[in-house]
Design an enzyme around this catalytic site. Structure first.
Site, mmCIF file in Angstrom:
data_model
loop_
_atom_site.group_PDB
_atom_site.id
_atom_site.type_symbol
_atom_site.label_atom_id
_atom_site.label_comp_id
_atom_site.label_asym_id
_atom_site.label_seq_id
_atom_site.Cartn_x
_atom_site.Cartn_y
_atom_site.Cartn_z
ATOM 1 N N ARG A 193 0.835 -1.202 0.000
ATOM 2 C CA ARG A 193 0.000 0.000 0.000
ATOM 3 C C ARG A 193 0.875 1.259 0.000
ATOM 4 N NH1 ARG A 193 -3.101 -2.904 4.776
ATOM 5 N NH2 ARG A 193 -4.747 -3.970 3.608
ATOM 6 N N PHE A 195 -12.001 -4.224 -5.184
ATOM 7 C CA PHE A 195 -11.975 -5.106 -4.026
ATOM 8 C C PHE A 195 -11.341 -4.337 -2.862
ATOM 9 C CE2 PHE A 195 -11.243 -7.589 -7.903
ATOM 10 C CZ PHE A 195 -12.327 -8.444 -7.906
ATOM 11 N N ASP A 211 -16.386 -2.314 -3.895
ATOM 12 C CA ASP A 211 -16.415 -3.553 -3.139
ATOM 13 C C ASP A 211 -17.859 -4.042 -3.081
ATOM 14 O OD1 ASP A 211 -14.211 -4.994 -1.139
ATOM 15 O OD2 ASP A 211 -16.279 -5.402 -0.550
ATOM 16 N N SER A 212 -18.045 -5.354 -2.936
ATOM 17 C CA SER A 212 -19.399 -5.907 -2.892
ATOM 18 C C SER A 212 -19.989 -5.889 -1.490
ATOM 19 C CB SER A 212 -19.397 -7.348 -3.413
ATOM 20 O OG SER A 212 -18.544 -8.152 -2.619
ATOM 21 N N ASP A 219 -7.170 -6.281 -6.433
ATOM 22 C CA ASP A 219 -6.740 -7.145 -5.326
ATOM 23 C C ASP A 219 -7.865 -8.119 -4.990
ATOM 24 O OD1 ASP A 219 -5.311 -8.218 -3.245
ATOM 25 O OD2 ASP A 219 -5.774 -6.605 -1.833
ATOM 26 N N CYS A 229 -3.626 -13.695 -4.429
ATOM 27 C CA CYS A 229 -3.344 -14.268 -3.111
ATOM 28 C C CYS A 229 -3.519 -15.782 -3.144
ATOM 29 C CB CYS A 229 -4.219 -13.640 -2.037
ATOM 30 S SG CYS A 229 -5.993 -13.898 -2.274
#
Length: 395
Positions: A211, A227, A249-250, A299, A339
């Site tokens: 970040r 995300f 984002d969801s 991400d 990831c």
């Protein structure tokens, strides 16, 4: 102690200190160990190899702990491993700009199936193996002795626990129940963390340095953070003077927490928009609307939980990154991550090359992102290296 005997020719990985023994490598079990019990692993010639946790419900039937026959895996052994792991992270917290990190990282810290994250004066744990579940009274006592946290909260809600015959759990183990938002600092930025209801253990501290690295490019730029969760990349970019950031984002809860984090850091005056949407759907909408950005962060969650899912995951990563590349201004930056432990860096680069071809773009890889030092990779357990990312300049 019950003996588990390997088939002939299956000793190599154990001798190389790899901590997993798959069920197919076992010749026989001398007795009936309870799942989670510590057993003695023997070679086909009945020679001692290691001590480990046994579980006949798991594909990984034995998780190895100790290779020295003279060193018993007892209460003192577990306390020593916890102390060593915690001591190895002390320097991360020394300067006061960060008070959250991963204290114990499962096999990489010689404690298979145990994850412990520190959030200021609170700890969140995830227990993923039956053997470690049995050891938790000692682990909790040692963590309390070392750190005196206000709470230790069990976030063992991963579905993978079912492979070990364990039910999911989400309960307080020690101390007082954490507040709805635990206040933490990372890179000098404040965050409110919802331990009880947040994803994983509450926060993704594995992106701490990434970040910060990306924020160095953000001054005066327009950024899309996909995300975004509770805003790690968003907040670092705003702190470093981004012209505007759009976060997608969801999760409504994650975006509410992100907005609170913006107010908490007094970034209220910054140009920011939060959009609750499926990222792939939103990227297509941006394309239809003709939107463009200088920097895009991708991400996503783990697309490849195992090697058998890698082909399908590769297609998903390719489509996601193709959409992202098409939304960048010429010469813009794409910070893209995986990831998935099953996705190695070379495969990830190839997926991005395919995405660039489909998008009609030229791509330069200008920086590689990695997991930070509190997520170490054990030399004998390369599977611990799960997070990888690339900063790409897209033309």
């Amino acid at each position: 102690m019950i003996d588990v005997v390997l088939k002939k020719g299956k000793e190599k990985a154990v001798l190389h200190k790899h901590p997993w023994v798959f069920s197919g490598a076992i010749e026989n079990v001398k007795g009936k160990p309870v799942n989670g019990e510590i057993i003695r692993l023997l070679g086909n010639k009945k020679d001692f190899l290691a001590y480990g946790f046994y579980n006949d419900q798991s594909r990984v039937a034995v998780r190895l702990l100790e290779w020295n026959e003279e060193v018993m895996v007892d209460e003192a052994w577990f306390r020593t491993k916890v102390r060593e792991a915690v001591a190895g992270r002390a320097h991360i917290l020394e300067d006061g700009t960060t008070d959250t990190c991963r204290l114990i990282f499962s096999e990489s810290d010689y404690l298979p199936g145990l994850i412990v994250d520190k959030y200021a004066d609170h700890l969140a744990v995830q227990v993923l193996t039956s053997g470690m579940q049995n050891a938790m009274p000692v682990i909790i006592d040692e963590l309390n002795t070392l750190l005196k946290p206000q709470s230790i909260f069990d976030k063992s809600d991963a579905t993978s626990r079912s492979h070990e015959g364990l039910e999911t759990t989400n309960v307080l183990l020690s101390g007082n129940h954490p507040p709805e938002l635990v206040m933490v600092k990372e890179n000098g930025i404040s965050y409110g963390i919802n331990i009880a209801e947040g994803q994983k253990s509450g926060f993704y501290c594995d992106q701490r340095y990434n970040r910060q690295a990306l924020a160095n490019y953000a001054k005066g730029k327009t950024m899309l953070d996909c995300f975004s969760y509770t805003g790690g990349f968003t907040l670092n970019a705003l702190k470093n003077g981004a012209a505007s950031v759009t976060s997608v984002d969801s999760s409504a809860l994650a975006l509410e927490t992100l907005e609170e984090n913006i107010r908490l850091n007094k970034f209220d005056g910054a140009e920011h928009a939060a959009i609750k949407s499926d990222v792939n759907v939103q990227l297509r909408k941006f394309k239809e609307d003709g939107a463009k950005f200088d920097i895009i962060v991708l991400d996503p969650p783990k697309y490849a939980p195992s090697r058998s899912a890698l082909d399908r995951a590769s297609r998903a990563y390719k489509d996601l990154n193709r959409l992202g590349m098409q939304l960048l201004n010429s010469g813009g930056l794409l910070a893209t991550f995986s990831c998935s432990g099953a996705m190695d860096m070379e495969t990830f680069k190839q997926v991005l090359a395919w995405a660039a071809l489909d998008a009609g773009k030229q791509v330069q890889f200008i920086y590689q992102f990695h997991q930070p030092e509190d997520h170490p990779v054990r030399a004998s357990f390369p599977e611990g290296e799960y997070l990888k990312g690339l900063l790409c300049r897209v033309w």
